[in-house]
Design a protein around this motif. Structure first.
Motif, PDB file in Angstrom:
ATOM      1  N   TYR A   1       0.876  -1.167   0.000  1.00 14.78           N
ATOM      2  CA  TYR A   1       0.000   0.000   0.000  1.00 14.78           C
ATOM      3  C   TYR A   1       0.918   1.222   0.000  1.00 14.78           C
ATOM      4  N   GLY A   2       1.102   1.810  -1.172  1.00 21.80           N
ATOM      5  CA  GLY A   2       2.079   2.882  -1.293  1.00 21.80           C
ATOM      6  C   GLY A   2       3.472   2.330  -1.049  1.00 21.80           C
ATOM      7  N   ALA A   3       4.195   2.984  -0.142  1.00 21.61           N
ATOM      8  CA  ALA A   3       5.561   2.547   0.161  1.00 21.61           C
ATOM      9  C   ALA A   3       5.601   1.414   1.181  1.00 21.61           C
ATOM     10  N   LEU A   4       4.439   1.099   1.769  1.00 21.86           N
ATOM     11  CA  LEU A   4       4.392   0.072   2.813  1.00 21.86           C
ATOM     12  C   LEU A   4       4.172  -1.306   2.200  1.00 21.86           C
ATOM     13  N   LYS A   5       5.151  -2.177   2.347  1.00 23.00           N
ATOM     14  CA  LYS A   5       5.047  -3.540   1.842  1.00 23.00           C
ATOM     15  C   LYS A   5       4.433  -4.414   2.934  1.00 23.00           C
ATOM     16  N   VAL A   6       3.218  -4.885   2.685  1.00 24.42           N
ATOM     17  CA  VAL A   6       2.445  -5.575   3.718  1.00 24.42           C
ATOM     18  C   VAL A   6       2.608  -7.087   3.637  1.00 24.42           C
TER      19      VAL A   6
ATOM     20  N   GLU B   1     -10.513  -9.937  -2.786  1.00 26.04           N
ATOM     21  CA  GLU B   1     -11.013  -8.632  -2.365  1.00 26.04           C
ATOM     22  C   GLU B   1     -10.016  -7.529  -2.720  1.00 26.04           C
ATOM     23  N   THR B   2      -8.732  -7.881  -2.732  1.00 22.06           N
ATOM     24  CA  THR B   2      -7.665  -6.952  -3.080  1.00 22.06           C
ATOM     25  C   THR B   2      -6.757  -7.602  -4.117  1.00 22.06           C
ATOM     26  N   ARG B   3      -6.332  -6.833  -5.100  1.00 20.34           N
ATOM     27  CA  ARG B   3      -5.468  -7.378  -6.149  1.00 20.34           C
ATOM     28  C   ARG B   3      -4.024  -7.521  -5.670  1.00 20.34           C
ATOM     29  N   LEU B   4      -3.396  -8.570  -6.134  1.00 25.80           N
ATOM     30  CA  LEU B   4      -1.987  -8.807  -5.825  1.00 25.80           C
ATOM     31  C   LEU B   4      -1.081  -7.883  -6.628  1.00 25.80           C
ATOM     32  N   ASP B   5       0.070  -7.575  -6.054  1.00 25.80           N
ATOM     33  CA  ASP B   5       1.129  -6.907  -6.802  1.00 25.80           C
ATOM     34  C   ASP B   5       2.069  -7.924  -7.435  1.00 25.80           C
ATOM     35  N   GLY B   6       2.132  -9.099  -6.855  1.00 27.02           N
ATOM     36  CA  GLY B   6       2.986 -10.156  -7.382  1.00 27.02           C
ATOM     37  C   GLY B   6       2.632 -11.490  -6.769  1.00 27.02           C
ATOM     38  N   GLY B   7       3.004 -12.563  -7.449  1.00 27.63           N
ATOM     39  CA  GLY B   7       2.696 -13.891  -6.958  1.00 27.63           C
ATOM     40  C   GLY B   7       1.468 -14.470  -7.640  1.00 27.63           C
ATOM     41  N   SER B   8       1.069 -15.662  -7.210  1.00 32.46           N
ATOM     42  CA  SER B   8      -0.058 -16.339  -7.838  1.00 32.46           C
ATOM     43  C   SER B   8      -0.862 -17.123  -6.810  1.00 32.46           C
ATOM     44  N   VAL B   9      -2.136 -17.363  -7.153  1.00 28.22           N
ATOM     45  CA  VAL B   9      -3.042 -18.142  -6.314  1.00 28.22           C
ATOM     46  C   VAL B   9      -3.730 -19.171  -7.197  1.00 28.22           C
TER      47      VAL B   9
END
Length: 256
Positions: free
Chosen positions: A15-20, A54-62
């Motif tokens: 979320y922005g600069a915060l990597k969750v 509910e939220t889109r990924l920035d990377g990876g797969s499901v």
């Protein structure tokens, strides 16, 4: 049926600069109960959001049942077999308990998410009977015509679970299923969830802060800390993990 039901690889979310979520990989096997634990801010809720769409990924797969669902929307995942509950139950408070379940049943035949409207019609008899069946499963058959907003906290959670069952899930994603409950209500909730799991042959992935609940339900546990998966294993393995005890469980974990 056995085998891998849900699998996530290298999940990244910022979320922005915060990597969750930082490269999290995990899986849930068919019939398994997987608990996700960790301190506040560990990334548990975000993990649930990206897994359920509910939220889109920035990377990876499901993947689910061997099918890549990374780009699928939340309601598409529901139709594939995801059931999701929330820490604060998401129900339609202006509707009756039965109407809530009927909306869930009817949504399976719609092209998108259920509308947030009070029913303007009475459904077919068999749909209403099915709705009452799901309410009975969670112990709310006597409150079918009660307005959902006036139900107790525990009953709202039961209603949300009934709505999940109406969607015919293969996996239940439970976010803090016993949050805000008294010890007695908590025990009843755990018993209900495990009975439903058994009766419907479901898999479960849950987050939960009550370690008594976690240790009593989980087949395996994964531990997150600042978005990273730091431990994974059986209840005994995680309870004995020194890093997990230091970060989250405390020194009394082995005696809990």
């Amino acid at each position: 049926m056995t085998g891998r039901l849900l699998e996530a690889r290298g999940l990244e979310k910022s979320y922005g600069a915060l990597k969750v979520t930082k490269g999290v990989s995990l899986h849930v096997d068919t019939g398994e109960v997987l608990a996700v634990i960790g301190p506040n801010g560990a990334g548990k809720t975000t993990l649930f959001k990206v897994l359920t769409g509910e939220t889109r990924l920035d990377g990876g797969s499901v993947s689910f049942k061997g099918r890549d669902i990374t780009t699928m929307s939340a309601h598409q995942r529901v139709r594939l077999g995801f059931g999701r509950t929330f820490q604060v139950a998401r129900i339609f408070p202006e509707m009756t308990a039965l109407e809530n379940v009927i909306v869930a049943i009817e949504s399976l035949g719609s092209a998108g998410p259920a509308p947030r409207l009070r029913l303007g019609w009475w459904p077919r008899r068999e749909v209403a009977e099915l709705g009452r069946h799901y309410l009975k499963e969670v112990g709310l058959d006597g409150k079918a015509l009660q307005e959902a907003g006036f139900l107790s906290h525990g009953d709202k959670k039961r209603l949300e679970l009934a709505c999940c069952l109406a969607l015919k899930p293969r996996i239940l994603m439970l976010d803090e299923p016993t949050a805000g409950m008294s010890p007695g209500d908590r025990r009843q909730a755990v018993d209900l969830i495990m009975r439903i799991k058994r009766d419907h042959d479901l898999s479960i992935m849950l987050t939960e802060h009550d370690m008594g609940v976690v240790f009593g339900m989980a087949d395996r546990i994964v531990v997150l800390n600042y978005g990273e998966l730091i431990a994974e294993g059986t209840v005994e393995m995680v309870r004995a993990n020194e890093r997990v005890r230091e970060i989250y469980l405390g020194s009394g974990a082995l005696d809990a």
